[in-house]
Design a protein around this motif. Structure first.
Motif, mmCIF file in Angstrom:
data_model
loop_
_atom_site.group_PDB
_atom_site.id
_atom_site.type_symbol
_atom_site.label_atom_id
_atom_site.label_comp_id
_atom_site.label_asym_id
_atom_site.label_seq_id
_atom_site.Cartn_x
_atom_site.Cartn_y
_atom_site.Cartn_z
ATOM 1 N N LYS A 1 -23.553 49.163 -71.976
ATOM 2 C CA LYS A 1 -23.764 50.105 -70.858
ATOM 3 C C LYS A 1 -23.175 49.576 -69.550
ATOM 4 N N THR A 2 -23.439 48.292 -69.258
ATOM 5 C CA THR A 2 -22.900 47.725 -68.015
ATOM 6 C C THR A 2 -21.382 47.775 -68.046
ATOM 7 N N THR A 3 -20.824 47.424 -69.196
ATOM 8 C CA THR A 3 -19.364 47.415 -69.336
ATOM 9 C C THR A 3 -18.795 48.819 -69.152
ATOM 10 N N ASP B 1 -12.919 47.702 -81.186
ATOM 11 C CA ASP B 1 -12.000 46.572 -81.309
ATOM 12 C C ASP B 1 -12.616 45.449 -82.131
#
Ligand code: G4P
Length: 535
Positions: A26-28, A145
């Protein structure tokens, strides 16, 4: 301002929150959305500022030590002609009530899922709130990724566990080491992935046709075959995406991406601003509605936070605007108290910075300096608005953990009482007083145990009060009403306790359902009612 001009401002607002299990990214993702929205220029700034703040605020130290995020901020940025309001929600499960209140102020939500983990417990809880509130929901499957689960399997899980009919807006080519890009189904173009180091700046994206022969060289045969088979399956499965079905909650768009490398973030944002709803009409307590382009200002307080900024040490009330135009110095009526207030100190909060706010519209969030005049759930409206203008009350969750708290030092009693009152006002804890007046030793009720720890920590760091907290064995709180008999004459089982809530109403605390059943049997003239909202 004409309705038409107001309508144009409303139409370009997108107000949403991200919900996820901790660690899903979420922060990312928040940071990458800010990067693509031009609100920051190099990713990493927000976390750097967060670290800087951690040094100055003890409360943040607790957040860092526990690896949790418990504060919420509002982030506003422009994108593609729209004004995006991203309401940040705390990540830790013990702060679900805070998230619930924030979701009341959102018009849509993005559910973030880790592609290796799928639906996690906190995802389920938060999804349930969105479904109950019929909030249009986007799903962002992150970390492609990295080695991930089969995307078809993830879609199946969304359907099985959450009952979501998912529509993948794009589809990945490979994952983990073999992740090569995503295919955008609407434009029929493949966006090629280039691995970048932590995606500090916007990623250059090469777009090509899905049948481009070069793709065969990019991936091994089996990955390519899987990709083609999945696409054939999806294309054979039905009609193209219809945003109306999303607004009705019948179909939920799903995006597959990798936030940390910035891959798929722009694709997501472009579709999000197109598909997500602008602020709509809001229901009033009495059943009427308020239109977002109505001329008279209305809004409600969904969050109060004291001491957000150690330099200011003030209380901020967050107001979600529902209609009209906010302008500095606007005078509003508080529907609860009937009093009028001039909003001279209104601000826009962005992470930990604040700037004075001149104008705002439905969907926007205004921060108001709150010297104790606003409470969670308060309706603020133009003084010309009718008495019927009051938004539904925001119910408190039923507390499940209880403790008595007392100041370790009588000299700090005043600061103790102030701190307890402010934490209660924020909804950070529910405060109950003993039924029989005596020494002031409040009982705190919380939904998640960590809230008790945070309350103790904040009392010490923000109010300078050391406290003793003693856990109590109760698990259940019920409002008690009588048909006229004095509540004091009620027979309470020995392992239960009678207290009063902030409004002076009687509340009985029980250790178990069994103890509650006994109280019901012994007191047939009393009724026991559960608290408003379920956790
Ligand atoms: P949260 O707010 O939901 O708790 O999650 P946060 O963004 O802090 O991300 C949790 C971890 O997952 C971080 O790693 C972050 O870098 C990583 N992450 C987020 N998005 C992606 C993604 O798309 N791909 C990959 N591979 N990783 C992702 P960390 O090791 O805890 O921190 P850091 O040292 O990388 O910053």
């Amino acid at each position: 301002m004409t309705n038409c001009a107001l309508g144009a401002e409303v139409a370009r607002r997108r107000t949403f929150a991200i919900i996820s299990h901790p660690d899903a990214g979420k922060t990312t993702l928040t940071e990458k959305l800010l990067l693509y929205g031009g609100a920051i220029h190099v990713a990493g700034q927000v976390s750097a500022r967060k670290r800087q703040r951690e040094v100055t605020s003890d409360w943040m130290t607790l957040e860092r030590e526990r690896g949790i995020s418990i504060t919420s901020t509002v982030l506003q940025f422009p994108y593609a002609g729209c004004v995006i309001n991203l309401l940040d929600t705390p990540g830790h499960q013990d702060f679900g009530e805070d998230t619930y209140r924030t979701l009341l102020a959102a018009d849509s939500a993005v559910m973030l899922i880790d592609a290796a983990k799928g639906v996690e417990p906190q995802t389920k809880k938060l999804f349930a709130i969105c479904r109950e509130r019929a909030i249009p929901l986007f799903t962002f499957i992150n970390k492609l990724d990295r080695p991930s689960r089969d995307p078809l399997d993830l879609l199946d899980e969304l359907e099985r566990v959450l009952g979501i009919r998912a529509y993948p807006v794009n589809w990945p080519l490979g994952n983990g080491e073999r992740f090569r890009g995503v295919y955008d189904r609407a434009s029929r173009r493949l966006h090629l992935f280039e691995r970048s180091a932590h995606g500090a700046t916007r990623a250059a994206v090469e777009v090509t046709d899905a049948r481009d022969e070069r793709l065969r060289a990019l991936v091994d045969d089996s990955t390519y075959a899987q990709f083609r088979d999945a696409l054939d399956l999806l294309e054979g499965a039905g009609a193209p995406f219809d945003p109306q079905t999303m607004l009705r909650g019948e179909v939920r768009p799903v995006f597959l991406a990798s936030a940390v490398t910035n891959f798929g973030v722009a694709l997501f944002l472009d579709d999000f601003v197109r598909m997500a709803p602008a602020p709509g009409p809001q229901r009033l307590r009495g059943g009427g509605i308020v239109r977002p382009d109505g001329e008279l200002f209305t809004g409600f307080v969904f969050k109060i936070q004291a001491n957000m900024d150690p330099r200011h040490r003030d209380r901020v009330a967050f107001v979600r605007i529902c209609s009209g135009r906010f302008a500095r110095d606007l005078t509003v009526r508080n529907a609860r108290s009937g009093s009028t207030v001039r909003l001279s100190r209104a601000m826009r909060l962005f992470a930990d910075t604040r700037e004075s706010l001149e104008t705002a519209y439905a969907g926007d969030v205004v921060g108001l300096a709150n010297p104790g005049v606003f409470a969670i759930g308060d309706t603020l409206c133009d003084t010309a608005a009718g008495a019927e203008v009051a938004f539904p009350k925001i119910p408190a969750f039923a507390p499940e953990h209880f403790a008595t708290i007392r100041s370790a030092d009588t000299a700090t009693y005043k600061a103790f009482a102030k701190g307890i009152a402010q934490l209660s006002e924020e909804g950070a804890v529910q405060v109950f007083e003993p039924w029989q007046p005596g020494a002031y030793e409040p009982v705190l009720g919380v939904v998640g145990e960590l809230q008790l720890e945070v309350a103790k920590y904040r009392l010490e760091s923000e109010y300078g009060v050391r406290t003793f907290v003693s856990k109590l064995p109760y698990t259940l709180a019920m409002h008690v009403a009588s048909d006229g008999r004095a509540i004091a004459s009620m027979e309470v089982p020995s392992n239960a306790r009678l207290v009063r809530d902030g409004e002076g109403k009687a509340v009985a605390l029980f250790e178990s359902e069994w103890s509650l059943r006994l109280a019901r049997e012994w007191n047939p003239s009393m009724s026991f009612a559960a608290f408003g909202a379920a956790a």
